[in-house]
Design a protein around this motif. Sequence first.
Motif, PDB file in Angstrom:
ATOM      1  N   UNK A 159       9.296   9.475  49.213  1.00  0.00           N
ATOM      2  CA  UNK A 159      10.526  10.130  49.635  1.00  0.00           C
ATOM      3  C   UNK A 159      11.640   9.970  48.613  1.00  0.00           C
ATOM      4  N   UNK A 160      11.749   8.775  48.020  1.00  0.00           N
ATOM      5  CA  UNK A 160      12.773   8.550  46.996  1.00  0.00           C
ATOM      6  C   UNK A 160      12.507   9.404  45.763  1.00  0.00           C
ATOM      7  N   UNK A 161      11.233   9.544  45.387  1.00  0.00           N
ATOM      8  CA  UNK A 161      10.876  10.377  44.232  1.00  0.00           C
ATOM      9  C   UNK A 161      11.215  11.840  44.492  1.00  0.00           C
ATOM     10  N   UNK A 162      10.882  12.314  45.673  1.00  0.00           N
ATOM     11  CA  UNK A 162      11.192  13.704  46.020  1.00  0.00           C
ATOM     12  C   UNK A 162      12.699  13.932  46.060  1.00  0.00           C
ATOM     13  N   UNK A 163      13.429  12.926  46.529  1.00  0.00           N
ATOM     14  CA  UNK A 163      14.889  13.049  46.554  1.00  0.00           C
ATOM     15  C   UNK A 163      15.455  13.167  45.137  1.00  0.00           C
ATOM     16  N   UNK A 164      14.885  12.403  44.199  1.00  0.00           N
ATOM     17  CA  UNK A 164      15.339  12.476  42.811  1.00  0.00           C
ATOM     18  C   UNK A 164      14.987  13.827  42.188  1.00  0.00           C
ATOM     19  N   UNK A 165      13.794  14.328  42.499  1.00  0.00           N
ATOM     20  CA  UNK A 165      13.419  15.644  41.996  1.00  0.00           C
ATOM     21  C   UNK A 165      14.355  16.720  42.549  1.00  0.00           C
ATOM     22  N   UNK A 166      14.723  16.587  43.820  1.00  0.00           N
ATOM     23  CA  UNK A 166      15.642  17.558  44.420  1.00  0.00           C
ATOM     24  C   UNK A 166      16.988  17.528  43.713  1.00  0.00           C
ATOM     25  N   UNK A 167      17.459  16.312  43.381  1.00  0.00           N
ATOM     26  CA  UNK A 167      18.716  16.187  42.646  1.00  0.00           C
ATOM     27  C   UNK A 167      18.596  16.809  41.257  1.00  0.00           C
ATOM     28  N   UNK A 168      17.467  16.551  40.577  1.00  0.00           N
ATOM     29  CA  UNK A 168      17.251  17.135  39.248  1.00  0.00           C
ATOM     30  C   UNK A 168      17.206  18.656  39.316  1.00  0.00           C
ATOM     31  N   UNK A 169      16.575  19.173  40.356  1.00  0.00           N
ATOM     32  CA  UNK A 169      16.488  20.623  40.517  1.00  0.00           C
ATOM     33  C   UNK A 169      17.870  21.238  40.713  1.00  0.00           C
ATOM     34  N   UNK A 170      18.708  20.570  41.482  1.00  0.00           N
ATOM     35  CA  UNK A 170      20.067  21.072  41.678  1.00  0.00           C
ATOM     36  C   UNK A 170      20.847  21.073  40.366  1.00  0.00           C
ATOM     37  N   UNK A 171      20.682  19.994  39.592  1.00  0.00           N
ATOM     38  CA  UNK A 171      21.359  19.897  38.298  1.00  0.00           C
ATOM     39  C   UNK A 171      20.881  20.995  37.359  1.00  0.00           C
ATOM     40  N   UNK A 172      19.570  21.182  37.291  1.00  0.00           N
ATOM     41  CA  UNK A 172      18.993  22.187  36.401  1.00  0.00           C
ATOM     42  C   UNK A 172      19.430  23.590  36.804  1.00  0.00           C
ATOM     43  N   UNK A 173      19.427  23.862  38.091  1.00  0.00           N
ATOM     44  CA  UNK A 173      19.807  25.193  38.561  1.00  0.00           C
ATOM     45  C   UNK A 173      21.275  25.476  38.252  1.00  0.00           C
ATOM     46  N   UNK A 174      22.135  24.490  38.444  1.00  0.00           N
ATOM     47  CA  UNK A 174      23.555  24.677  38.147  1.00  0.00           C
ATOM     48  C   UNK A 174      23.767  24.967  36.662  1.00  0.00           C
ATOM     49  N   UNK A 175      23.032  24.247  35.793  1.00  0.00           N
ATOM     50  CA  UNK A 175      23.163  24.456  34.350  1.00  0.00           C
ATOM     51  C   UNK A 175      22.694  25.851  33.949  1.00  0.00           C
ATOM     52  N   UNK A 176      21.573  26.281  34.518  1.00  0.00           N
ATOM     53  CA  UNK A 176      21.045  27.604  34.187  1.00  0.00           C
ATOM     54  C   UNK A 176      21.942  28.720  34.728  1.00  0.00           C
ATOM     55  N   UNK A 177      22.518  28.499  35.897  1.00  0.00           N
ATOM     56  CA  UNK A 177      23.437  29.506  36.449  1.00  0.00           C
ATOM     57  C   UNK A 177      24.683  29.631  35.583  1.00  0.00           C
ATOM     58  N   UNK A 178      25.149  28.501  35.044  1.00  0.00           N
ATOM     59  CA  UNK A 178      26.307  28.546  34.146  1.00  0.00           C
ATOM     60  C   UNK A 178      25.967  29.328  32.880  1.00  0.00           C
ATOM     61  N   UNK A 179      24.782  29.088  32.325  1.00  0.00           N
ATOM     62  CA  UNK A 179      24.378  29.822  31.123  1.00  0.00           C
ATOM     63  C   UNK A 179      24.162  31.295  31.436  1.00  0.00           C
TER      64      UNK A 179
END
Length: 406
Positions: A56-76
Amino acid sequence: MRISTSQYFGMNVQTMDDQQSTLAQLYQQLSSGVSLATPSDNPVGAAQAVQLSMQGATLSQYASNQNTALAALQAEDGSLSSISSVLTSISTQLVRAGDGSLNNGDRGAIATQLQGLRNQLMGLANGTDGSGNYLYAGYQASTAPFAVNASGAVQYLGDNGVQNVQVTGTRNIAISDTGRQVFLSISPAGSAAVTAGNAANTGTGTIGNVAVSNPADPTNQHKYTINFTSSTTYTITDVTSATTTGPQPFTTGQAITLGGGGESVTIKGAPNAGDSFSVTPAAQSNTDVFANLDSVIAALQAPVAGTAGQANLTNALGTAMTQLQNTLNNVTTIQTSVGGREQEIEALQAVTQTNSLQTTSNLADLTQTDLTSVISKYTMTQFSLQAAQQGFSMIQKLSLFNYIGN
């Protein structure tokens, strides 16, 4: 087998103690809502719970990474849309500059507008995300990637590092593109060879765009120069293979075949002896959008004198239009890639959310109290204890002396 009185009493007391302990354990589960408080409660279940917690902790970290990545790509993605809009505006001005009725003052005004659009493009190239990091600086996210040097040219100060984020256990995804990729490069697919006339030409010859009849011809990737030996003859030099053919007769507007015949070009007007033109594969041409803009701005700012000057300006505008179209094609290609990465992350977010919910549910089933089951067990154990206490109390009163008096 005979059971002594002390054994009998001891067995009953032990049974009632065990039931009391069970009731206390069940009550603790009811009051806390946790069925697995310590590993001793269920050693196998405790091991499974630890594993599920880590998952569960690993999936939570992946979810956080996905949010970060999506925000960066949306900005670009938003930045690239703005860049495309500016490039389209530049293209419109270049088409307008090709109007033969314009005078030097009109062209100077267009050059001023192009200078403003160039500055706007420069601002977008040095754009930042919501955290203040530069979008196109590579790993040098805290340093503006583009700056004007002492000669007035734009210089790239970033690096070629592409930032990646791990969004699943097996997938790293790029969340940025460098300034070199966006502003100083072109896409191999969809880009056209660049034609140009020598700025020193004295005739009125103007070269058109390259027509491709066989995209698979390997000689399409060769660079060529067309040199006029007279106003009616020319030679073709394959710069890549260092071979020259000709001289050949020239007819205005007639297709000139290049290399193995996979592409051709037309020259209109009346070139003079000594005039030359070039055809350069897109990948070998100048792919720096800022340098290309500076070149066409300088051409528009220079006064045009006579028909030869007008022809040279037409050639310069044609070259700039092809280069700009190649840049726009490159930006569109990168934006398409960014959009694809955004869609991939959104799909992974859905999968990660589903897995997280399932993991949470499995952990809850393993560690949380099932109220219906525990209440039922608690009630049954309570009744059993009461029955044992009542029965033991009644048996305690039995004695042989109770029958003697009768």
